[in-house]
Every structure is written in C-alpha cells, then in structure tokens.
Design an enzyme around this catalytic site. Structure first.
Site, PDB file in Angstrom:
ATOM      1  CB  CYS A   2      -0.930   0.083   1.210  1.00 27.07           C
ATOM      2  SG  CYS A   2      -1.902  -1.399   1.483  1.00 27.07           S
ATOM      3  NE  ARG A  27       4.513   1.925  -0.713  1.00 24.45           N
ATOM      4  CZ  ARG A  27       5.692   1.698  -0.159  1.00 24.45           C
ATOM      5  NH1 ARG A  27       6.790   2.030  -0.812  1.00 24.45           N
ATOM      6  NH2 ARG A  27       5.795   1.144   1.025  1.00 24.45           N
ATOM      7  CD1 TRP A  75      -0.930  -5.830  -4.174  1.00 28.64           C
ATOM      8  CD2 TRP A  75      -0.499  -6.645  -2.139  1.00 28.64           C
ATOM      9  NE1 TRP A  75      -0.552  -7.134  -4.320  1.00 28.64           N
ATOM     10  CE2 TRP A  75      -0.291  -7.671  -3.085  1.00 28.64           C
ATOM     11  CE3 TRP A  75      -0.298  -6.939  -0.796  1.00 28.64           C
ATOM     12  CZ2 TRP A  75       0.133  -8.953  -2.729  1.00 28.64           C
ATOM     13  CZ3 TRP A  75       0.114  -8.221  -0.436  1.00 28.64           C
ATOM     14  CH2 TRP A  75       0.326  -9.212  -1.403  1.00 28.64           C
ATOM     15  CG  ASN A 101       2.716   0.557   3.927  1.00 30.45           C
ATOM     16  OD1 ASN A 101       3.812   1.087   3.888  1.00 30.45           O
ATOM     17  ND2 ASN A 101       2.540  -0.677   3.529  1.00 30.45           N
ATOM     18  N   GLY A 102       1.034  -1.848   5.798  1.00 32.97           N
ATOM     19  CA  GLY A 102       1.682  -2.849   6.646  1.00 32.97           C
ATOM     20  C   GLY A 102       0.668  -3.806   7.231  1.00 32.97           C
ATOM     21  CD  GLU A 482      13.486 -12.505 -14.313  1.00 30.10           C
ATOM     22  OE1 GLU A 482      13.261 -13.002 -13.205  1.00 30.10           O
ATOM     23  OE2 GLU A 482      13.042 -11.395 -14.658  1.00 30.10           O
ATOM     24  CE  LYS A 486       9.840 -10.860 -15.198  1.00 30.33           C
ATOM     25  NZ  LYS A 486      10.784 -10.122 -14.385  1.00 30.33           N
ATOM     26  CD  GLU A 489       6.207 -10.603 -12.988  1.00 31.07           C
ATOM     27  OE1 GLU A 489       5.772  -9.916 -12.073  1.00 31.07           O
ATOM     28  OE2 GLU A 489       7.427 -10.690 -13.246  1.00 31.07           O
ATOM     29  CG  HIS A 505      16.410 -36.540 -11.741  1.00 33.78           C
ATOM     30  ND1 HIS A 505      16.931 -37.802 -11.566  1.00 33.78           N
ATOM     31  CD2 HIS A 505      17.399 -35.798 -12.295  1.00 33.78           C
ATOM     32  CE1 HIS A 505      18.183 -37.827 -11.974  1.00 33.78           C
ATOM     33  NE2 HIS A 505      18.497 -36.621 -12.423  1.00 33.78           N
ATOM     34  CE  LYS A 604       9.036  -2.183 -10.724  1.00 36.61           C
ATOM     35  NZ  LYS A 604       9.414  -3.296 -11.599  1.00 36.61           N
TER      36      LYS A 604
HETATM   37  C1  F6R Z   1       9.081  -9.820 -10.985  1.00 37.68           C
HETATM   38  C2  F6R Z   1       9.385  -8.830  -9.979  1.00 37.68           C
HETATM   39  C3  F6R Z   1       9.473  -9.289  -8.576  1.00 37.68           C
HETATM   40  C4  F6R Z   1      10.554  -8.489  -7.829  1.00 37.68           C
HETATM   41  C5  F6R Z   1      10.550  -8.861  -6.347  1.00 37.68           C
HETATM   42  C6  F6R Z   1      11.666  -8.183  -5.601  1.00 37.68           C
HETATM   43  O1  F6R Z   1       9.086  -9.273 -12.259  1.00 37.68           O
HETATM   44  O2  F6R Z   1       9.525  -7.684 -10.266  1.00 37.68           O
HETATM   45  O3  F6R Z   1       9.695 -10.650  -8.479  1.00 37.68           O
HETATM   46  O4  F6R Z   1      11.791  -8.770  -8.389  1.00 37.68           O
HETATM   47  O5  F6R Z   1       9.326  -8.509  -5.787  1.00 37.68           O
HETATM   48  O6  F6R Z   1      11.600  -6.810  -5.746  1.00 37.68           O
HETATM   49  P1  F6R Z   1      12.833  -5.882  -5.425  1.00 37.68           P
HETATM   50  O7  F6R Z   1      13.866  -6.118  -6.455  1.00 37.68           O
HETATM   51  O8  F6R Z   1      12.283  -4.494  -5.475  1.00 37.68           O
HETATM   52  O9  F6R Z   1      13.304  -6.273  -4.064  1.00 37.68           O
END
Ligand code: F6R
Length: 609
Positions: A2, A27, A75, A101-102, A482, A486, A489, A505, A604
């Site tokens: 949030c 956020r 969020w 927030n939290g 990775e 992508k 998500e 395995h 994010k």
């Molecule tokens: C995926 C993504 C997340 C962040 C993760 C850590 O595309 O963006 O998996 O990498 O939440 O975020 P940071 O790097 O801000 O600690």
C-alpha cells in the site's frame, strides 16, 4: 504494501494527493481512497480499482480539499479489494480517518476486545482496528491519542491519521515501514516514498522506526515514543521526473524492455577501467584492503532480484573464485543465519523496499556483516540502511514486472565479479577480454530488440498453451526461472523454470504435445548436454522453442522454432537470453489481452512479509 500520501497547506489538496498517489500505484492498485475536510467535518471517497477511478469520483463530487488531504492506494492483505476495505478507515462517528500500510499482527485480539466494548466494524481489515483504538483514546489532542495507542499494536506498519478537532494536522507514525516528509513553500507532504513528492520538493526527512510526526502547513515536528521532540536534518534527494511517461508505447513494460541498451550503457558508464581490465565501483564503501579480506559472499534477494543473484553468484565464483551463497531473503531471514568472519552480504532489490530483503539485511547487520545493496531507487530503505550501495542506474521502472532492472542487476554484478577477480587471480588480459564482451552487450541487446517482430510472430503460435516448461543449464538455469516468472506474472500462464538436467527426475512426466518447452541453449559449456535433454522432450511429443546463439542446423531435429540471439561468453549470455524471454512473455501476454503493466494481484514493491 500500500501507499500513503498526504499534504497540508495546499488549497486544492485532493488533486495534489491524488497526483502523488499515482506515483505510489506501484505499491498496490486494487483500491484507493482519499479524505479531507469540508465545513470542519471529515469527508472521504473510496473506489475499487485504479486511482483514475478515484480521480473521476472526486471530480464528480467536486471534492477539492481544504488545505489538507490524506490518501491511500491499497494492495489487499486482510480482506478483499472492496470499497469497505479500501482506506481511509474511520471511527464510528466519522471524527477520525486513518490510512495504513503494513500488517497489524494482533488485529484479531484487538478487534475482539473492541467488539466486546460495542464497536461496530465496517471492514475486514486489520487497519480499521487502529482507527477505532485511536478514536477511543482521543481526549484533547491527536498526537497524544496516537502515542497512547501505539504500544497496543504489533507488526510492521506506517499510518497517517487526521481528526476533525485538528483540521490542520496529520499525525504519522512508522515501524519497519517507510514514511518520508517533504516540505516546500509552506506545504508539508507525507509519503511512503519520497520519489512521489512533487518535483520541487528536494528536502526530505525520513521517519525512523518508532517515531511520530506531526505535520502542519510548512511545519514538521518529530517525536520519539515518549513524545520527546527530535531534531532531524533533512536530506537532499535526486529526482527522476521526466521519465514517468509511456511516450508512444502502449505499455511501460515494452518501453522498459526497449530501454535496456541505454540502461546497460548507463550502468557501465565510468565504472570500467579498460587499461587495467577491471571495474571501478563508486559507493562500495569498502577499502581495497577490506575487499581483499572478503572470503565469502552471501547474496540475498526475492523474485527477479533473486534470479539475478543466482547469476551473480555464479559469476563471482567463476571470475573471482570467491565462494558465494545465494539465498531467498524471505526464507533466509528466519534461518538464524550462520555468518562467518570475512562474509560480505550483497542484498539485491530494485525498489530497496522489499520487506523480506530489508528484514534479512537487518538480521545480518546485527550479526556484524557488512551489507552492500544493489538497487535502483535512491532514498529507499536499503539505500539508507546498507553500508554501501551500487546503483543500477536503470531509471525508474514502472511496469510491475522487472525487465531493465534485472538486466542491469546482472551487469552490475558482473562488474563486481570482474573487480573481485582482478584483485585475485584474474589476469589483465582476461579482464580486458571480459570487458570487451561487456561493452558489446548494449549493441547485442539492440540486435534482439530489432528483431522483436519475429518473437511477436512466435508468440501468436505459443499463446494458446496454458502450461510451459522453461529449461536451461548453468547460467541458463536462472534465466529459465526468470523467463518463466515473466510469463507467469504478465500472461497468467502456468510456467515452470527448471534445470534441464533435472527434468528426467520427475517433471518429464508432464511433457506432452500441449506443454511446450522454451529451451535456453546459449550456455556453450553445456550445449551438448542441453541438446540431449531436448531430445528427451521431443521423444515425448513436446514442442520446443529454442533460444539459440548457434547455427540453427545445430538444433535440427530438436527445436521446432528458434529465437536467434548473438553469441557471447556464458556469464553474459544470461542477459541476451533474458531479453528474448522478456519479449516472448510480453507478446504472449499481449496476445492474451492481459493487463501487462499492472498484472492482477501484484504490486511493484512488496512491502509486507
Ligand atoms: C518480478 C518482480 C518481482 C521483484 C521482487 C523483488 O518481475 O519484479 O519478483 O523482483 O518482488 O523486488 P525488489 O527487487 O524491489 O526487491
């Protein structure tokens, strides 16, 4: 998670806080709300969905804000994203409004007690508990009521509170959650992130854990838990306002994928020393002597940053021969870590705010380990708490899925590995050869971007599948993790990143004609083995899309489709292959009509544990 944004001292304060809130949308973006005063009474508006919906609603109501407004983007943690659960939360008489927030860990007990005293709750949130507690304790002043309620609350949280008896005041508090105050020409702003302040705000005060702030027009007072005043110098922060625009792009995500050549050049700028075949890294805050004494490295991160960390760990071991452990921060923080002398901790976090990474760093710092942060956001919690910082210089990353920050994390880690290697056994010529490859990286990434139309065509074919495997070996294993992340998500497709050698395995049981495999084959040392693994997939009627840097004939019979990327050394091939993975995920998500910049359920910066 949030975001909280408030301001005191502006006539049209609602507009100002909503504009700040838009910059905090990273956020969380499932609902939003704002409160202000009208005729000395609190008025508020809440909406499910994006801040633009709230914006329209306040506009319709003619809610302008009289000198003060406090807003929130959510969020969901406790309770679904509904209007009732959106913030602000008010007490029963609407005399007090609160944004939070939290997480309040003991909210159930508190709720039970309050209910026993006759309090009626309107939401399922932990946040509403705080509003009722403070309102019940209000006698004469809001500061005192907040201070008396705080000891009852357990957890990590930040709050902003207003009361109808003090229409010119916001009271704020934080504990293990960020809050910053900015001031400019008689206006005082409150935000979860200083980068959300208007560009003219340069001087910022960060609240430390357990501090209470009283904000009035042009005035900030800070207090400790006993209400003893605290003096704090403001910090000057760097701003990046110009880049909060999509330009001609439909999505920030594609814009940010396309920005990678420039971002990598920025990451390399002034950090290479070609004649000596090494890197010079500002901000490490470690002397040459201390760097030479590093006997082992521990890398921490979550999600994409964790994946960059796996690549970094491999590079540090390969180039510098320094044993390197890589850990998921959210797990590591609860492990009562064994920190041996000579350990250097590297915390990777784009936002610098990820709660699990911050908590792990705090735990490691109490054990005496020096912590180096690799991240993107100036003024963030880790920027302030780590002993040293290597900035990614990727520019603001707005798309929720990390793209350019990831590639810059790998690039910065490669510079660090090179420097550590050169301080140990790596020769000058070996260092120069590595730098040659590193310097070519931006152009090589550009080559992939120039051919993105081909990947878009492949995406049309592959978008119909609901399950994928992503396989790779050595450096291509974290690339597979990775790329699978992508796809998951942004397109909501089930995708498994896996080390190719492990397929037999167990997971090979899942391979069939409706579960394609994306194969990252550009690790030269493991190419023959990788090819055999793909033959095993083909033998089970699996469709194979290979990301390859070799002559296509080398994969005849095993790959149904190819994405060609330039050839480079194994550690750096991870960057090129990842760009191909990002584009594939982007175009598949586009085909499926997903919300690419703001995928469902995500935010994010993950500021809850
Ligand atoms: C995926 C993504 C997340 C962040 C993760 C850590 O595309 O963006 O998996 O990498 O939440 O975020 P940071 O790097 O801000 O600690």
């Amino acid at each position: 998670m949030c975001g909280i944004f408030g301001c005191v001292g502006l006539d049209e304060s609602v507009k100002a806080v909503l504009s700040g809130l838009r910059r905090l949308e990273y956020r969380g973006y499932d609902s939003a709300g704002v409160c202000t005063f009208s005729n000395d009474k609190i008025i508020f508006e809440k909406q499910v969905g994006k801040i633009s919906t709230l914006d329209e609603a306040t506009e319709k109501k003619g809610m302008k804000g009289n000198k003060l407004a406090l807003a929130h983007t959510r969020w969901a943690t406790h309770g679904k994203p509904t209007k009732e659960n959106a913030h602000p939360h008010l007490d029963e008489k609407n005399t007090l409004a609160l944004v939070h927030n939290g997480i309040i860990e003991n909210h159930e007990v508190l709720r039970r007690d309050l209910k026993a005293k006759g309090v009626k709750f309107l939401s399922d949130t932990d946040s509403e508990v705080i509003a009722h507690l403070i309102a019940k304790d209000f006698e004469e002043d809001l500061l005192g009521a907040v201070q008396r309620s705080l000891p009852l609350l357990e957890g990590s949280f930040a709050i902003g509170v207003i009361h109808e008896k003090e229409p010119n005041t916001i009271i704020a508090f934080c504990k293990d959650a960020p809050l910053a105050v900015g001031m400019n020409e008689g206006v005082t702003y409150l935000s979860s992130d200083p980068n959300a302040f208007p560009s003219e705000v340069k001087n910022v005060v960060f609240l430390s854990n357990g501090e209470i702030a009283r904000l009035q027009a042009g005035v900030l007072e800070l207090f400790d838990g006993d209400l003893t005043p605290i003096q704090r110098e403001s910090l000057i922060i760097e701003r990046h306002d110009q880049v909060f625009s999509k330009g001609d792009y439909e999505h920030y995500t594609l814009k940010e994928i396309d920005e990678q050549p420039m971002a990598i050049r920025n990451a390399l700028f002034n950090r290479t020393h070609y004649d000596f075949g090494t890197a010079t890294l500002e901000g490490l805050n470690l002397s040459i002597h201390e760097l030479l004494e590093v006997e082992r490295v521990l890398i921490l991160g979550c999600g994409t940053s964790y994946h960059a960390g796996i690549i970094g760990a491999m590079m540090i071991e390969e180039l510098a021969r320094v044993p390197t452990q890589i850990e998921i921060a959210s797990e590591y923080r609860y492990s009562n870590p064994i920190v041996l002398p000579g350990t250097l901790v590297i915390a990777i976090s784009q936002s610098g705010e990820t709660a699990d990474t911050v908590a792990a760093v705090r735990e490691l710092k109490t054990k005496g380990a020096p912590v180096l942060w690799i991240g993107n956001v100036q003024g963030s919690t880790l920027a302030r708490e780590a002993d040293g910082a290597l900035f990614l210089r990727a520019g603001p990353e707005i798309g929720v899925c990390s793209t350019k920050a990831f590639t810059n994390q790998v690039v910065v880690l490669s510079l660090f590995a090179l420097m550590m290697g050169r301080m140990r056994h790596l020769s000058r010529d070996e260092g120069k050869a590595f730098l040659d490859c590193l310097m070519r990286l931006p152009d090589e990434v550009q080559t992939i971007l120039d051919r993105k139309g081909d990947i878009a065509k492949l995406a049309k074919k592959y978008a119909k599948y609901d399950n994928f495997f992503f396989l790779g070996r050595r450096y291509m294993y974290p690339v597979s993790l990775e790329a699978a992340l992508k796809l998951k998500e942004i397109s909501y497709i089930n995708a498994n990143g896996y080390p190719a050698g492990e397929l037999k395995h167990g997971p090979i049981a899942l391979i069939n004609e409706s579960c394609p495999t994306v194969a990252f084959t550009t690790n030269q040392t493991t190419f023959p083995k990788m090819k055999s693994n793909l033959q095993e997939v083909k033998a089970r009627h699996g469709l194979v899309l290979a990301v390859s840097s070799v002559d296509h004939r080398a994969l005849d019979g095993v790959a149904d489709d190819l994405i060609q990327v330039p050839q480079t050394i194994d550690p750096l091939a991870s960057v090129l292959a990842s760009v191909a993975g990002q584009l594939l995920a982007y175009y598949i998500a586009l085909e499926r009509g997903a919300n690419i910049d703001q995928p469902r359920n995500l935010a994010k910066a993950v500021t809850v544990e």
